[in-house]
Design an enzyme around this catalytic site. Structure first.
Site, mmCIF file in Angstrom:
data_model
loop_
_atom_site.group_PDB
_atom_site.id
_atom_site.type_symbol
_atom_site.label_atom_id
_atom_site.label_comp_id
_atom_site.label_asym_id
_atom_site.label_seq_id
_atom_site.Cartn_x
_atom_site.Cartn_y
_atom_site.Cartn_z
ATOM 1 N N PRO A 67 73.554 102.934 28.899
ATOM 2 C CG PRO A 67 75.875 103.236 29.108
ATOM 3 C CD PRO A 67 74.736 103.325 28.122
ATOM 4 C CG ASP A 106 78.331 105.669 32.205
ATOM 5 O OD1 ASP A 106 79.541 105.386 32.213
ATOM 6 O OD2 ASP A 106 77.868 106.699 31.695
ATOM 7 C CD1 TRP A 564 79.453 113.087 28.511
ATOM 8 C CD2 TRP A 564 77.918 111.582 27.897
ATOM 9 N NE1 TRP A 564 78.305 113.351 29.202
ATOM 10 C CE2 TRP A 564 77.346 112.453 28.851
ATOM 11 C CE3 TRP A 564 77.141 110.551 27.370
ATOM 12 C CZ2 TRP A 564 76.029 112.319 29.282
ATOM 13 C CZ3 TRP A 564 75.831 110.424 27.806
ATOM 14 C CH2 TRP A 564 75.296 111.301 28.745
ATOM 15 C CD GLN A 602 71.446 110.559 27.770
ATOM 16 O OE1 GLN A 602 72.527 110.629 27.198
ATOM 17 N NE2 GLN A 602 71.346 110.580 29.077
ATOM 18 C CD1 TRP A 606 75.381 106.662 24.756
ATOM 19 C CD2 TRP A 606 73.289 106.027 24.261
ATOM 20 N NE1 TRP A 606 75.399 105.320 24.471
ATOM 21 C CE2 TRP A 606 74.131 104.904 24.170
ATOM 22 C CE3 TRP A 606 71.938 105.871 24.003
ATOM 23 C CZ2 TRP A 606 73.662 103.647 23.818
ATOM 24 C CZ3 TRP A 606 71.455 104.623 23.669
ATOM 25 C CH2 TRP A 606 72.314 103.518 23.575
ATOM 26 C CE LYS A 639 64.338 120.157 36.596
ATOM 27 N NZ LYS A 639 65.789 120.257 36.605
ATOM 28 C CE LYS A 642 65.543 110.185 45.843
ATOM 29 N NZ LYS A 642 66.929 109.766 45.763
#
Length: 1124
Positions: A67, A106, A564, A602, A606, A639, A642
């Site tokens: 999620p 999530d 988590w 992750q 996760w 990276k 924006k």
RNA sequence: CGGCCUGUAGCUCAGUUGGUGAGAGCACUCGUCUGAUAAGCGGGGGGUCGAAGGUUCAAAUCCUUCUAGGCCGACCA
């Protein structure tokens, strides 16, 4: 196979004629049409929820979707992960499995809490509590799903099939109840305990921060090392003296940068193996202990005067020695009740270093992780006079009520007045700051709930070895290491919007606790009617209490779960396990999942939490296969930002080039093997030009092939049929491409099954090259042969059958390729399926044949395979390439015919096979005759080279000598070796492929050689050949003229010319004249008249020194009668 | 500071267990069309494989150190 099937409603009436292809290919528009089609025919639903019309039962392929936080908008990382999560399930679905794909959200955790705090204009726990948890949580609930619509739009537009209707949310009551069940199960197994952990605390927020949040704090580059790190800050650098109790006028010197921790000092740590020195400070006479290197450091900086060394001793000899408390507040801890020494003593710690301070480290167990561990090992008490806001309490006398950092000065002042300060300076060092308030964080031991995981480490590692990681190194390296060093999991948070810990505790007797594992259990204990509790968030359950045995009240503890813990519970909680009886066995059989995919970040997230919970609960790994994707960087290698606008808007890229292209671009990269990827063609590509290239590279070849088939089939009246899908053609070219498609399928299946997604597109591109640049190009004439005419040495019947085979084969190839590529480029594959099969009434809706994505994945057929044929074409194409290179080198354009080409191939079978493609080779190269030969000795000089791979191991050091001898062999010796297959050199017998024979073109020959194939061109040009070449030049000029005149390809013309020299001679030859007229559709060909009609187009040129003047006049309808 | 990964052509990247002519796509350049596709097809130039050492008959490939970058973690006295 029968053609009697249930046609798709809306398909064009009538027989099996292809729909005319769109004039222009506009991929985004096509994709929108496909999206509508999927929706209108519920194709997505039939696949996702396995509601097939054929009702067939399928085995389950289990996919877990991790999620995302619903509080942000999707970016390229999500699109990439989404593409991976789409390709793999689509493939397995086509392989006959049922693949449920539920989207997850999530919903809990700090990101949304912070967002809401900002929107409500409040900051910190106190403010939230003042507002009230019900109001705050209501705001979180209302705000958390704000972007779900945007997510759904983008995810769908990318072509990803995932069930949004049947999604799961971590804030659903059913999900939360399962989380309780998970926790209760762990509790019953004795894996939950209450303890302390030193955590970073933001005093301004009054709350501990997760490591994740710490990492989000302000960063800056160290001016010296240029390394990125925490924001730097100036702190006191204080060295203080601790008076030993067992020696007169003797002190231990220790250093700190946090004077506010000194009131809580409970021990001093030394490294047992480091040598310490005992010195007398000459100026004061005091005796001090510290590490000698550090002493020198102090003296260099003139912070201490001269000293006299009295003794040297290892740290271990200092261990256990008692000292007077620096400040009196916790002096009670000096001895235990039984009189033994408790705190204020020297302890041993191996983490002590000698690169800063004094080599003796001040220990305040509540304020440092190392300190805490040392304290635990040595049985020290835990004292913490600070609140979460960093304010001292009553236990520290005059400092009570002060903020820790503000107390620094007063503490130093008092120590100074008590003669306890050795040195006072400042230090600038990187220090973690709060990501929200920019204030320095404080580390302190806080009460938290832990899950025991350290005892499971070995089991983790064992179970992890059963997991297929892509790439492998993440599993064995990064993740494996992490598991091997797993530490007890702090799974509680002092927050508001999350699943509450289901622990109720007596307010009179804290040891009376009960863990609740379900709503029913809670209702029963609290004496509530079943069905009363419908929501498990804090505002609902915190008010539920009941009387305790001790006469007090059972109240819930304050904490909520680390989010988590919730995502790690997803395999169970998404199906309300174990409460939903209907889903129980599915959940149990669905663990481990067949597949998951997430980003490299992750590893600690996760991947880890799934692993911990499935190991603890079921002693199983949580998943069998995992694809780990890397980070997508902007084109400039930074990276994506924006602020910098260094990347194109994803929606813009999709609108311009289509989702298929973006998918293919993303997947055709090592980013699907956990490596970082630059999104851009070059450093300044901020428009997504890279994706346009992908359209050209991956979609257009297939489009062109499709367009070719359909255009000619329509013009020619050929109709596709089910039988065509099983065509067994006779022609070598057809048999070759079908064989080639089988090897392609085999390769694709192997890559799909290995989860090696980055190999899919390259394999497909190789097939496209074979299809377009050999199969179709060489077979072109067959499609425009007149029906019923004898051509190419075939009878009319044979020609007819051959032509049908050609159509059927190409049709079959395109159908197969569209299925094999459907998981990768779902839109264009569907487009082909619709155009080729659905619109032609060849699909049975009742058999779910109305979408490519409901079809079975094509199985490679061994019968269609002909490996030798594939090799022959490889060789033929290679020979063509070599000969093209020769033409280029000799500056002889392809328009100029040459007499002969010699191809020398030693292998008899291969040579014979290449012979079958004689016409293709000659046609490609514009050469009259092909000579095949086994012997190339007249064309090339043989040289030999040692085969290092074969010989190296055998010969070892002798390798060099032998290699030199081999290189020195003359052509004759090599030729002998080639015949006999053996030779004696330097006392070694070399045979077989010990030598590698190279071919160098002989001087003066037009020869090229590579990989066992040698080609030679006869560049001697006779008058006849030269004239033909010239005629073709003229033909070319006429064609160009036709094009500049914008004539239709079938427009007849009259051709007029005036030429000199050889050009004149060439055009005088009847056969060449006929050729030119035939190819240019000229009805007349005559000398250039003085007067031309207005419709004429003229051109003059020089060719090989002669001149030509040309004019063409369109003939027939719409044009006036041309001058004759 | 620790773990893992990366550094190969102007750009984006391939290069299996070490085996000796280092590849692809794009860009560049030259050529090539007229009954699928010029948004095509083909040829060519271009790299001391991040640096330095080492192991080996042989290193882009293995080892060590350094250097640059990425991700994750630790950042304490």
């Amino acid at each position: 196979m029968s053609d009697a099937s249930t046609p798709v409603p809306g398909a064009p009436e009538g027989a099996h004629t292809f729909r005319s292809p769109p004039q222009q290919l506009k991929l985004p528009a096509v994709e929108h049409e496909i999206l509508e089609l999927w929706a209108s025919r519920d194709i997505e639903g039939r696949s996702l929820r396995d509601q097939r019309k054929d009702g067939g039962q399928r085995p389950e392929f289990v996919f877990y979707d991790g999620p995302p936080f619903a509080t942000g908008l999707p970016h390229y990382g999500h699109l990439l992960a989404g593409t991976i999560k789409d390709i793999v399930p689509r493939f397995w679905y086509m392989r006959g499995y049922r693949v449920q794909r539920r989207f997850g959200w999530d919903c809990h955790g700090l990101p949304i809490e912070s967002l809401i705090e900002n929107e409500l204009g409040i900051h910190g726990k106190a403010a939230i509590e003042e507002l009230g948890v019900p109001k705050f949580n209501a705001a979180c609930r209302a705000g958390v799903l704000r972007f779900t619509q945007e997510w759904e739009t983008v995810v769908r537009r990318m072509g990803r099939w995932v069930d949004f209707r049947n999604d799961y949310k971590t804030m659903d009551t059913s999900f939360m109840e399962s989380v309780w069940w998970v926790f209760k199960s762990l509790w019953d197994k004795g894996l939950i305990y209450e303890g302390h952990r030193v955590q970073p605390v933001s005093p301004a927020l009054g709350t501990p921060l997760s490591n994740f949040e710490v990492a989000q704090g302000p960063q800056e580059k160290d001016p010296v090392t240029r390394k990125e790190g925490h924001k730097r800050r100036q702190d006191p650098s204080l060295t203080v003296r601790f008076k030993l109790e067992d020696e007169q006028n003797a002190y231990l010197w220790a250093w700190t940068t946090t004077p506010w921790t000194l009131p809580s000092n409970l021990a001093l740590a030394v490294h047992p193996e480091v040598t310490y020195v005992k010195v007398r400070v000459k100026a004061t006479g005091e005796i001090a202990y510290l590490e000698p290197g550090r002493l020198a450091h102090y003296q260099e900086r003139e912070r201490i005067g001269e000293t006299e060394e009295l003794a040297r001793l290892p740290g271990s000899e200092l261990v256990g020695r008692p000292y007077e408390p620096l400040l009196p507040f916790f002096a009670d801890y000096r001895t235990r009740e039984d009189g033994t020494r408790w705190a204020f003593k020297v302890v041993s710690a191996t983490y002590v270093t000698t690169d800063s301070g004094t080599g003796i480290v001040h220990q305040a167990p509540a304020f440092g992780e190392d300190d805490y561990n040392v304290g635990k090992e040595n049985g020290l008490p835990l004292v913490n006079p600070l609140s979460l806001s960093g304010v001292f309490d009553e236990s520290v006398g005059e400092f009570a009520g002060l903020f820790a950092k503000d107390a620094d000065k007063k503490i130093v002042a008092r120590l100074r007045s008590e003669q306890k300060v050795v040195d006072h300076d400042t230090i600038v060092h990187p220090y973690p700051h709060c990501y929200r308030t920019d204030q320095p964080l404080l580390y302190m031991a806080l009460s938290t709930w832990f899950m025991k995981v350290e005892h499971l480490r070995e089991r983790f590692v064992e179970l992890n070895q059963k997991v297929h990681w892509v790439p492998e190194h993440v599993g064995s390296g990064r993740f494996g290491n992490w598991l091997a060093n797993a530490r007890d999991w702090n799974l509680s948070r002092n927050r508001f919007w999350g699943t509450p810990l289901p622990v109720w505790r007596c307010d009179k007797d804290p040891s009376d606790m009960v863990c609740i594992g379900s709503i029913a259990e809670l209702e029963k204990l609290a004496g509530l009617q079943p069905g009363t509790v419908t929501d498990l968030h804090r505002e609902h359950v915190d008010t539920i209490t009941w009387a305790s045995k001790a006469g007090g009240t059972m109240r819930r503890v304050k904490e909520v779960f680390d989010c988590w813990f919730e995502s790690g519970s997803m395999p169970y909680a998404q199906n309300h396990y174990p409460f939903d009886e209907a889903q129980r066995s599915r959940v149990e059989q669905g663990l481990p999942a067949d597949f998951i995919a997430e980003g490299l970040d992750q590893t600690r997230g996760w991947f880890y939490t799934l692993h911990v919970l499935s190991t603890a609960l079921f002693d199983r790994p949580p998943f069998k296969n995992v694809i780990v994707n890397g980070l997508i960087l902007a084109a400039d290698g930074k990276k994506m930002s924006k602020r910098l606008k260094n990347y194109p808007d994803p929606n813009g890229v999709i609108d311009r080039y289509g989702a298929d292209a973006l998918r293919a671009y993303l997947i055709n990269s090592q980013v699907v093997r956990a490596e970082p990827m630059r999104f851009g063609k070059h450093k300044k590509d901020t428009t997504g030009e890279c994706v346009r290239d992908t359209v050209r590279l991956t979609i257009l070849p297939l489009w062109n092939a499709y367009n070719f088939l359909v255009t000619y089939a329509r013009a020619d009246g050929w109709q596709p049929s089910k039988a065509a899908l099983d065509v067994q053609p006779k022609a070598d070219l057809d048999r070759w491409i079908l064989s080639r498609v089988q090897s392609f399928l085999q390769e694709m299946i192997a890559e799909y099954e290995d989860y090696a997604l980055s190999n899919l597109v390259p394999a497909y591109l190789r097939l496209c090259d074979d299809l377009n640049n050999w199969y179709i190009r060489r077979g072109r004439r067959r499609y425009w042969r007149k029906r019923g005419a004898a051509e190419d040495g075939l009878t009319p019947e044979q020609a007819e059958a051959d032509k049908d085979d050609a159509y059927a084969t190409l049709f079959r190839v395109l159908v197969t390729v569209s299925r094999a590529m459907a998981p990768v480029i779902p839109f264009f594959a569907e487009f082909l399926h619709q155009r080729l099969l659905v619109d032609t009434n060849l699909c049975d809706v009742e058999a779910d044949e109305d979408s490519v994505h409901l079809m079975p994945f094509p199985e490679p057929s061994a019968e269609l395979r002909d490996v030798a044929l594939e090799q022959a074409v490889d060789s033929a194409r290679q020979a063509v390439t070599l000969a093209m290179g020769l033409r280029e080198r000799e500056s002889i354009g392809v328009r100029r015919p040459l007499r002969s080409l010699t191809i020398a191939i030693e292998d008899t079978d291969l040579r014979a096979a290449v012979q079958t493609f004689e016409a293709d080779i000659l046609g490609e190269l514009n050469v009259k005759t092909l000579k095949l030969s086994a012997d190339d000795s007249e064309l090339v000089t043989l040289t030999a080279k040692a085969n290092f791979k074969a010989l190296g191991r055998r010969l070892g050091k002798k390798m060099k000598v032998v290699a030199k001898a081999v290189a020195g062999l003359d052509a004759a010796a090599v030729a002998t070796y080639a015949q006999t297959g053996s030779i004696e050199l330097e006392g070694e017998t070399l045979s077989g492929d010990d030598l590698r024979i190279d071919r160098a073109p002989k001087k003066g020959m037009v020869v090229a050689s590579e990989g066992g194939i040698t080609v030679a061109l006869d560049t001697d040009i006779s008058d006849e050949l030269r004239h033909e070449g010239l005629a073709r030049e003229v033909q070319n000029r006429v064609q160009n003229l036709r094009k500049t005149a914008d004539l239709d390809v079938s427009q007849r013309i009259a051709l007029f010319y005036r030429a000199t020299g050889d050009l004149q001679k060439a055009l005088a030859r009847p056969e060449l004249r006929a050729m030119v007229m035939g190819e240019t559709l000229a009805e007349h060909m005559a000398d250039l008249p003085d007067i031309l009609p207005a419709t004429a187009h003229r051109h003059s040129d020089k060719i090989d020194g002669d001149t030509i003047e040309l004019a063409i006049v369109p003939q027939g309808a719409g044009t006036t009668e041309a001058a004759t």
